[in-house]
Scaffold this motif. Sequence first.
Motif, short mmCIF file in Angstrom:
data_model
loop_
_atom_site.label_atom_id
_atom_site.label_comp_id
_atom_site.label_asym_id
_atom_site.label_seq_id
_atom_site.Cartn_x
_atom_site.Cartn_y
_atom_site.Cartn_z
N LEU A 10 0.87 -1.17 0.00
CA LEU A 10 0.00 0.00 0.00
C LEU A 10 0.91 1.23 0.00
CD1 LEU A 10 -3.02 0.73 0.06
CD2 LEU A 10 -2.78 1.07 2.54
N LEU A 11 0.99 1.88 -1.16
CA LEU A 11 1.90 3.02 -1.32
C LEU A 11 1.26 4.28 -0.75
CD1 LEU A 11 2.81 0.83 -3.40
CD2 LEU A 11 3.57 2.70 -4.86
N ASP A 12 2.03 5.02 0.03
CA ASP A 12 1.48 6.22 0.68
C ASP A 12 1.66 7.49 -0.16
OD1 ASP A 12 4.17 6.75 0.85
OD2 ASP A 12 4.28 6.68 3.05
N ALA A 17 5.89 2.47 1.65
CA ALA A 17 4.77 1.55 1.42
C ALA A 17 4.64 0.61 2.60
CB ALA A 17 4.98 0.76 0.14
N LEU A 18 3.42 0.20 2.84
CA LEU A 18 3.11 -0.80 3.85
C LEU A 18 2.94 -2.13 3.14
CD1 LEU A 18 2.24 -1.63 6.77
CD2 LEU A 18 -0.11 -1.04 6.09
N GLU A 19 3.71 -3.13 3.57
CA GLU A 19 3.58 -4.45 2.95
C GLU A 19 2.35 -5.15 3.51
OE1 GLU A 19 6.30 -8.28 1.64
OE2 GLU A 19 7.16 -6.69 2.90
N LEU A 20 1.56 -5.77 2.64
CA LEU A 20 0.31 -6.40 3.01
C LEU A 20 0.37 -7.90 2.79
CD1 LEU A 20 -2.11 -3.94 1.16
CD2 LEU A 20 -1.40 -3.81 3.56
N THR A 21 -0.45 -8.61 3.55
CA THR A 21 -0.64 -10.03 3.29
C THR A 21 -1.76 -10.20 2.28
OG1 THR A 21 -2.27 -10.31 5.05
CG2 THR A 21 0.07 -10.56 5.64
N TYR A 22 -1.86 -11.38 1.73
CA TYR A 22 -2.92 -11.66 0.75
C TYR A 22 -4.30 -11.45 1.37
CZ TYR A 22 -5.70 -14.29 -2.65
OH TYR A 22 -6.65 -14.67 -3.58
N SER A 27 -9.43 -5.62 2.71
CA SER A 27 -9.89 -4.93 3.92
C SER A 27 -9.11 -3.64 4.21
CB SER A 27 -9.77 -5.86 5.13
OG SER A 27 -8.41 -6.27 5.31
N VAL A 28 -8.02 -3.44 3.52
CA VAL A 28 -7.17 -2.29 3.82
C VAL A 28 -7.83 -1.00 3.31
CG1 VAL A 28 -5.85 -2.39 1.66
CG2 VAL A 28 -4.79 -1.48 3.74
N ASP A 29 -7.58 0.09 4.03
CA ASP A 29 -8.09 1.40 3.65
C ASP A 29 -7.24 1.97 2.51
OD1 ASP A 29 -9.18 3.89 3.42
OD2 ASP A 29 -8.49 4.62 5.37
N ARG A 30 -7.84 2.15 1.33
CA ARG A 30 -7.09 2.57 0.15
C ARG A 30 -7.32 4.04 -0.20
NH1 ARG A 30 -8.87 -2.16 -3.93
NH2 ARG A 30 -8.14 -0.60 -5.45
N ILE A 31 -7.95 4.79 0.67
CA ILE A 31 -8.22 6.21 0.39
C ILE A 31 -6.90 6.97 0.33
CG2 ILE A 31 -9.31 8.31 1.25
CD1 ILE A 31 -11.44 6.56 2.54
N ASP A 32 -6.72 7.70 -0.79
CA ASP A 32 -5.52 8.49 -1.03
C ASP A 32 -4.25 7.65 -0.96
OD1 ASP A 32 -4.42 10.93 -1.78
OD2 ASP A 32 -3.81 11.39 0.27
N LYS A 33 -4.38 6.41 -1.33
CA LYS A 33 -3.24 5.49 -1.38
C LYS A 33 -3.23 4.78 -2.74
CE LYS A 33 -1.97 5.71 3.11
NZ LYS A 33 -2.98 6.65 3.61
N ILE A 34 -2.16 4.05 -3.00
CA ILE A 34 -2.07 3.22 -4.22
C ILE A 34 -1.86 1.78 -3.79
CG2 ILE A 34 -0.81 2.78 -6.37
CD1 ILE A 34 0.20 5.68 -6.24
N LEU A 35 -2.74 0.90 -4.22
CA LEU A 35 -2.57 -0.52 -3.94
C LEU A 35 -1.80 -1.15 -5.09
CD1 LEU A 35 -3.18 -3.07 -2.25
CD2 LEU A 35 -5.28 -3.33 -3.60
N TRP A 36 -0.68 -1.78 -4.74
CA TRP A 36 0.11 -2.50 -5.75
C TRP A 36 0.16 -3.97 -5.36
CZ3 TRP A 36 6.16 -2.62 -6.00
CH2 TRP A 36 6.54 -3.46 -7.04
#
Length: 322
Positions: A10-12, A17-22, A27-36
């Motif tokens: 999740l790029l700020d 970036a915050l590394e995410l699990t599958y 469920s992650v908050d993607r507002i004003d962020k970039i999901l890669w």
Amino acid sequence: MPNSPVKAFLLDKKGSALELTYEELDSVDRIDKILWVHFDYSSKEAIEWIRNRSNIDSVAIDALLTEETRPRTTILGEALLIALRGVNLNPNSKPEDMISIRLYISPNLIISTRKRNLLSIDEIIEDLKNSKGVKSSAQFLVQLTRRVTDRMDMVIDEIQDRTDLLEENFIDSTNTEYRSEILAIRRETIILKRYLSPQKEALIKLYNEKISWIDEYQRIELRETNDQLMRHIEELDTIRDKVILIQEELVNSMNEQLNKKMYMLSIISAIFLPLTFLTGLLGINIGGIPGAENENAFYIFLVILSIVITFQFFIFKKKKWL
């Protein structure tokens, strides 16, 4: 870096970036962020999430999960569908065995898929972990294309060096060595150009299309990357032409060697033809052979043969056949 089937971040938009699990992808908050999300396209996680949970166009879904791709750029509204190829610099791999990466990229979502590890992606991930990473989807695209193209430099330079060495030293080598090296270089250049030519067209379309989230400076960067790619293609053409010339020289050299050998065989045959005639004539076992009763006839015959050989040598020298 382990070759995991799923990497997600999740790029700020500030370089980190915050590394995410599958399991966190939905469920992650993607507002004003970039999901890669970066998948191995053959994994069950990729197939399940891209088909059922990504909410992207069906054309993009099929392209992200397909086995074979050629470089291309497709516009899907405000999103881009891109396929690129990078040289294979993984251990025990051939660089020309190029790695394909597919991208679905929009202002707030990046989905990338691959089968094998691509070092350019690893570098982008490492920069994000060090808070020096990309801050937008457009910057991600610019950096990926630049890194993929930069990595081709060392591969093409290495092929160029091998070609120059081939050109300089082929006289001191054996034909077998040269044939195998020429075939290897031609094979590598053909495979590389097979993918770089459509990749050039894909980048041209990329910076020519008016995508709102790609600014003018980023278009210039993409154009510069494409210029570099075009130079690589021109270098491959030069290498191909040079190898063809070397191959022609090698064939000419082999033909010249063969002609010299055939010429020497012809000279030897010409020398021994009259000698063979004389020995054959005097070797028939019938009466009336001259010298049959003379005990010195054999030595006289040798003198005659020597005179014939000397006379032939004189004639060949005069005619400049020797």
